[in-house]
Design a protein around this motif. Structure first.
Motif, PDB file in Angstrom:
ATOM      1  N   TRP A 105       0.832  -1.213   0.000  1.00 39.93           N
ATOM      2  CA  TRP A 105       0.000   0.000   0.000  1.00 39.93           C
ATOM      3  C   TRP A 105       0.864   1.259   0.000  1.00 39.93           C
ATOM      4  O   TRP A 105       0.614   2.196  -0.742  1.00 39.93           O
ATOM      5  CB  TRP A 105      -0.897   0.027   1.227  1.00 39.93           C
ATOM      6  CG  TRP A 105      -1.931  -1.048   1.239  1.00 39.93           C
ATOM      7  CD1 TRP A 105      -2.581  -1.582   0.167  1.00 39.93           C
ATOM      8  CD2 TRP A 105      -2.422  -1.738   2.391  1.00 39.93           C
ATOM      9  NE1 TRP A 105      -3.454  -2.560   0.583  1.00 39.93           N
ATOM     10  CE2 TRP A 105      -3.375  -2.680   1.924  1.00 39.93           C
ATOM     11  CE3 TRP A 105      -2.165  -1.655   3.751  1.00 39.93           C
ATOM     12  CZ2 TRP A 105      -4.072  -3.521   2.797  1.00 39.93           C
ATOM     13  CZ3 TRP A 105      -2.852  -2.488   4.619  1.00 39.93           C
ATOM     14  CH2 TRP A 105      -3.779  -3.413   4.133  1.00 39.93           C
ATOM     15  N   LEU A 106       1.887   1.267   0.865  1.00 41.29           N
ATOM     16  CA  LEU A 106       2.685   2.481   1.030  1.00 41.29           C
ATOM     17  C   LEU A 106       3.496   2.825  -0.212  1.00 41.29           C
ATOM     18  O   LEU A 106       3.906   3.974  -0.365  1.00 41.29           O
ATOM     19  CB  LEU A 106       3.615   2.325   2.240  1.00 41.29           C
ATOM     20  CG  LEU A 106       2.922   2.263   3.610  1.00 41.29           C
ATOM     21  CD1 LEU A 106       3.953   2.144   4.716  1.00 41.29           C
ATOM     22  CD2 LEU A 106       2.051   3.494   3.853  1.00 41.29           C
TER      23      LEU A 106
ATOM     24  N   ILE B  75      -5.182  11.694  19.901  1.00 42.90           N
ATOM     25  CA  ILE B  75      -6.358  11.637  19.025  1.00 42.90           C
ATOM     26  C   ILE B  75      -6.278  10.432  18.088  1.00 42.90           C
ATOM     27  O   ILE B  75      -7.257   9.705  17.889  1.00 42.90           O
ATOM     28  CB  ILE B  75      -6.477  12.939  18.196  1.00 42.90           C
ATOM     29  CG1 ILE B  75      -6.795  14.126  19.115  1.00 42.90           C
ATOM     30  CG2 ILE B  75      -7.567  12.801  17.142  1.00 42.90           C
ATOM     31  CD1 ILE B  75      -8.138  14.067  19.783  1.00 42.90           C
ATOM     32  N   VAL B  76      -5.099  10.201  17.504  1.00 41.83           N
ATOM     33  CA  VAL B  76      -4.918   9.074  16.588  1.00 41.83           C
ATOM     34  C   VAL B  76      -5.150   7.746  17.307  1.00 41.83           C
ATOM     35  O   VAL B  76      -5.804   6.835  16.776  1.00 41.83           O
ATOM     36  CB  VAL B  76      -3.513   9.100  15.954  1.00 41.83           C
ATOM     37  CG1 VAL B  76      -3.228   7.798  15.206  1.00 41.83           C
ATOM     38  CG2 VAL B  76      -3.386  10.286  15.008  1.00 41.83           C
TER      39      VAL B  76
ATOM     40  N   ARG C 112     -11.246   2.143  16.957  1.00 44.08           N
ATOM     41  CA  ARG C 112     -12.416   1.681  16.222  1.00 44.08           C
ATOM     42  C   ARG C 112     -12.092   1.303  14.778  1.00 44.08           C
ATOM     43  O   ARG C 112     -12.972   0.892  14.027  1.00 44.08           O
ATOM     44  CB  ARG C 112     -13.501   2.760  16.231  1.00 44.08           C
ATOM     45  CG  ARG C 112     -13.995   3.118  17.621  1.00 44.08           C
ATOM     46  CD  ARG C 112     -15.270   3.935  17.563  1.00 44.08           C
ATOM     47  NE  ARG C 112     -16.351   3.162  16.976  1.00 44.08           N
ATOM     48  CZ  ARG C 112     -17.570   3.648  16.757  1.00 44.08           C
ATOM     49  NH1 ARG C 112     -17.851   4.897  17.088  1.00 44.08           N
ATOM     50  NH2 ARG C 112     -18.504   2.893  16.223  1.00 44.08           N
ATOM     51  N   ALA C 113     -10.823   1.447  14.388  1.00 39.60           N
ATOM     52  CA  ALA C 113     -10.429   1.093  13.030  1.00 39.60           C
ATOM     53  C   ALA C 113     -10.428  -0.423  12.882  1.00 39.60           C
ATOM     54  O   ALA C 113     -10.031  -1.146  13.802  1.00 39.60           O
ATOM     55  CB  ALA C 113      -9.054   1.655  12.714  1.00 39.60           C
ATOM     56  N   ILE C 114     -10.878  -0.924  11.725  1.00 35.89           N
ATOM     57  CA  ILE C 114     -10.996  -2.372  11.530  1.00 35.89           C
ATOM     58  C   ILE C 114     -10.043  -2.904  10.466  1.00 35.89           C
ATOM     59  O   ILE C 114      -9.908  -4.111  10.327  1.00 35.89           O
ATOM     60  CB  ILE C 114     -12.450  -2.750  11.161  1.00 35.89           C
ATOM     61  CG1 ILE C 114     -12.891  -2.031   9.884  1.00 35.89           C
ATOM     62  CG2 ILE C 114     -13.384  -2.475  12.304  1.00 35.89           C
ATOM     63  CD1 ILE C 114     -14.259  -2.432   9.391  1.00 35.89           C
ATOM     64  N   THR C 115      -9.402  -2.025   9.724  1.00 33.40           N
ATOM     65  CA  THR C 115      -8.461  -2.475   8.696  1.00 33.40           C
ATOM     66  C   THR C 115      -7.185  -1.649   8.778  1.00 33.40           C
ATOM     67  O   THR C 115      -7.159  -0.558   9.372  1.00 33.40           O
ATOM     68  CB  THR C 115      -9.053  -2.318   7.275  1.00 33.40           C
ATOM     69  OG1 THR C 115      -9.296  -0.917   7.025  1.00 33.40           O
ATOM     70  CG2 THR C 115     -10.363  -3.079   7.137  1.00 33.40           C
ATOM     71  N   ILE C 116      -6.114  -2.178   8.158  1.00 32.10           N
ATOM     72  CA  ILE C 116      -4.847  -1.455   8.118  1.00 32.10           C
ATOM     73  C   ILE C 116      -5.028  -0.123   7.395  1.00 32.10           C
ATOM     74  O   ILE C 116      -4.438   0.897   7.767  1.00 32.10           O
ATOM     75  CB  ILE C 116      -3.764  -2.301   7.425  1.00 32.10           C
ATOM     76  CG1 ILE C 116      -3.499  -3.589   8.210  1.00 32.10           C
ATOM     77  CG2 ILE C 116      -2.476  -1.506   7.268  1.00 32.10           C
ATOM     78  CD1 ILE C 116      -2.912  -3.366   9.582  1.00 32.10           C
ATOM     79  N   GLU C 117      -5.865  -0.122   6.329  1.00 34.52           N
ATOM     80  CA  GLU C 117      -6.107   1.116   5.582  1.00 34.52           C
ATOM     81  C   GLU C 117      -6.677   2.213   6.476  1.00 34.52           C
ATOM     82  O   GLU C 117      -6.304   3.378   6.369  1.00 34.52           O
ATOM     83  CB  GLU C 117      -7.060   0.862   4.411  1.00 34.52           C
ATOM     84  CG  GLU C 117      -6.506  -0.036   3.318  1.00 34.52           C
ATOM     85  CD  GLU C 117      -7.018  -1.453   3.478  1.00 34.52           C
ATOM     86  OE1 GLU C 117      -7.126  -1.906   4.630  1.00 34.52           O
ATOM     87  OE2 GLU C 117      -7.306  -2.089   2.451  1.00 34.52           O
ATOM     88  N   GLN C 118      -7.597   1.822   7.369  1.00 36.40           N
ATOM     89  CA  GLN C 118      -8.188   2.807   8.275  1.00 36.40           C
ATOM     90  C   GLN C 118      -7.165   3.339   9.265  1.00 36.40           C
ATOM     91  O   GLN C 118      -7.159   4.526   9.577  1.00 36.40           O
ATOM     92  CB  GLN C 118      -9.371   2.192   9.021  1.00 36.40           C
ATOM     93  CG  GLN C 118     -10.622   2.067   8.172  1.00 36.40           C
ATOM     94  CD  GLN C 118     -11.786   1.523   8.952  1.00 36.40           C
ATOM     95  OE1 GLN C 118     -11.651   0.605   9.753  1.00 36.40           O
ATOM     96  NE2 GLN C 118     -12.964   2.087   8.734  1.00 36.40           N
ATOM     97  N   HIS C 119      -6.320   2.466   9.787  1.00 42.30           N
ATOM     98  CA  HIS C 119      -5.262   2.903  10.706  1.00 42.30           C
ATOM     99  C   HIS C 119      -4.356   3.923  10.024  1.00 42.30           C
ATOM    100  O   HIS C 119      -4.075   4.999  10.574  1.00 42.30           O
ATOM    101  CB  HIS C 119      -4.431   1.700  11.176  1.00 42.30           C
ATOM    102  CG  HIS C 119      -5.103   0.866  12.218  1.00 42.30           C
ATOM    103  ND1 HIS C 119      -5.145   1.222  13.539  1.00 42.30           N
ATOM    104  CD2 HIS C 119      -5.766  -0.318  12.121  1.00 42.30           C
ATOM    105  CE1 HIS C 119      -5.794   0.288  14.225  1.00 42.30           C
ATOM    106  NE2 HIS C 119      -6.186  -0.654  13.392  1.00 42.30           N
ATOM    107  N   VAL C 120      -3.884   3.569   8.826  1.00 43.85           N
ATOM    108  CA  VAL C 120      -2.994   4.457   8.080  1.00 43.85           C
ATOM    109  C   VAL C 120      -3.717   5.751   7.712  1.00 43.85           C
ATOM    110  O   VAL C 120      -3.152   6.847   7.801  1.00 43.85           O
ATOM    111  CB  VAL C 120      -2.458   3.752   6.820  1.00 43.85           C
ATOM    112  CG1 VAL C 120      -1.638   4.715   5.969  1.00 43.85           C
ATOM    113  CG2 VAL C 120      -1.617   2.544   7.201  1.00 43.85           C
ATOM    114  N   GLY C 121      -4.986   5.628   7.305  1.00 42.57           N
ATOM    115  CA  GLY C 121      -5.769   6.803   6.928  1.00 42.57           C
ATOM    116  C   GLY C 121      -5.944   7.778   8.072  1.00 42.57           C
ATOM    117  O   GLY C 121      -5.850   9.001   7.885  1.00 42.57           O
ATOM    118  N   ASN C 122      -6.194   7.263   9.286  1.00 39.91           N
ATOM    119  CA  ASN C 122      -6.343   8.134  10.458  1.00 39.91           C
ATOM    120  C   ASN C 122      -5.040   8.863  10.771  1.00 39.91           C
ATOM    121  O   ASN C 122      -5.045  10.055  11.099  1.00 39.91           O
ATOM    122  CB  ASN C 122      -6.778   7.312  11.676  1.00 39.91           C
ATOM    123  CG  ASN C 122      -8.235   6.890  11.613  1.00 39.91           C
ATOM    124  OD1 ASN C 122      -9.047   7.547  10.960  1.00 39.91           O
ATOM    125  ND2 ASN C 122      -8.573   5.811  12.276  1.00 39.91           N
TER     126      ASN C 122
END
Length: 289
Positions: free
Chosen positions: A20-21, A75-76, A82-92
């Motif tokens: 992804w990165l 905040i992160v 509540r993030a459920i995927t790696i994409e959400q973690h990275v996105g936050n």
């Protein structure tokens, strides 16, 4: 043990993270997320910046900048619970890093703040997160095909995702939904998707709000015989979506996927036997007469 679990999860997904990165969207986002750090720490540039440090060292963070960065980290961490995927973690991380950068640059120099904010707006307009392109057993509907497909065979149970490509939650959920389709798709249980950002009439008919403030994206709806049986998130009498987390475990439990899968396989197998018997009887009749 509590610290080792997320570490092992990260290492397990490390090849995926690198994949992804290395995409242009994430490379650009990474540079924008660390922009203030680069400016503050780069020799030849940092010497010309203002600072509130008592020692006058303009190449190191002052107490206010450290405070802002610590608040960002808090905040992160809260959002990623509540993030459920790696994409959400990275996105936050990317999102709130950019917000912190805007504040830090404006505090440093209003001209730098305006420049960085302009870059963020341009980036938001021209760059979109990469769309999930992995394996899946999902049928994509249009406004002209969804009704016919849902009503074509009463033996088939459909789980349909109503989504919009511009919604980050839908983009993050794509891989989860694809994995479910690979595990549970069969002749009697099928998975579908319809882009209600593109087909607004479908959104109206199935009562899914496409407002940017909507909490109904994505929406999962279970259909049997063309009729809606249940949906998540649920919508109350005032038309507001009840908060619900789209994890794989929640979906399997709420939609009884294991039970549905077993019933669907048995039903189709039984119907297949009946069909074969009927064909044999027709052949016998044709031979006798």
């Amino acid at each position: 043990m509590a610290l080792l679990t997320p570490l092992f999860a990260f290492l397990y997904h490390l090849p995926q993270v690198y994949k992804w990165l290395l995409k242009p969207y994430y490379i650009s986002s990474l540079f924008m997320s660390v922009a203030f750090l680069l400016v503050r720490k780069t020799p030849g540039i940092c010497e010309h910046l203002s600072t509130q440090r008592e020692d006058g060292n303009s190449c190191d963070f002052d107490w206010r900048e450290v405070e802002i960065l610590m608040f960002l980290s808090a905040i992160v961490m809260m959002k990623n619970r509540r993030a459920i995927t790696i994409e959400q973690h990275v996105g936050n991380i990317i999102l709130f890093s950019k917000v912190a950068n805007v504040i830090l640059f404006f505090r440093l120099d209003i001209r730098l703040g305006l420049l960085y904010l302009t870059l963020c707006i341009v980036f938001l307009m021209i760059c979109k997160p990469p769309i999930y392109m992995g394996p899946e057993y999902i049928k994509y509907f249009s406004d002209k095909t969804i009704d016919d497909e849902l009503e074509k065979d009463n033996r088939v149970t459909w789980i349909v995702e109503f989504f919009a490509n511009w919604a980050p939650e839908c983009q993050s959920f794509a891989s989860v939904y694809a994995d479910l389709s690979l595990k549970y798709n069969c002749a009697g249980l099928k998975f579908g998707k319809v882009d209600i950002g593109r087909y607004s009439e479908v959104a109206k008919k199935y009562r899914v709000s496409t407002s940017p403030l909507s909490k109904q994206l994505p929406s999962l709806v279970l259909f049997q015989g063309g009729k809606e049986i249940m949906r998540r998130p649920q919508v109350d009498k005032k038309g507001r979506a009840v908060s619900w987390t789209f994890t794989e475990e929640n979906i399997i439990r709420e939609f009884n996927l294991n039970e549905l899968y077993q019933k669907s396989k048995k039903l189709v197998w039984f119907c297949g036997i009946l069909s074969s018997i009927s064909q044999i009887n027709n052949i016998k009749k044709a031979i006798l007469f």
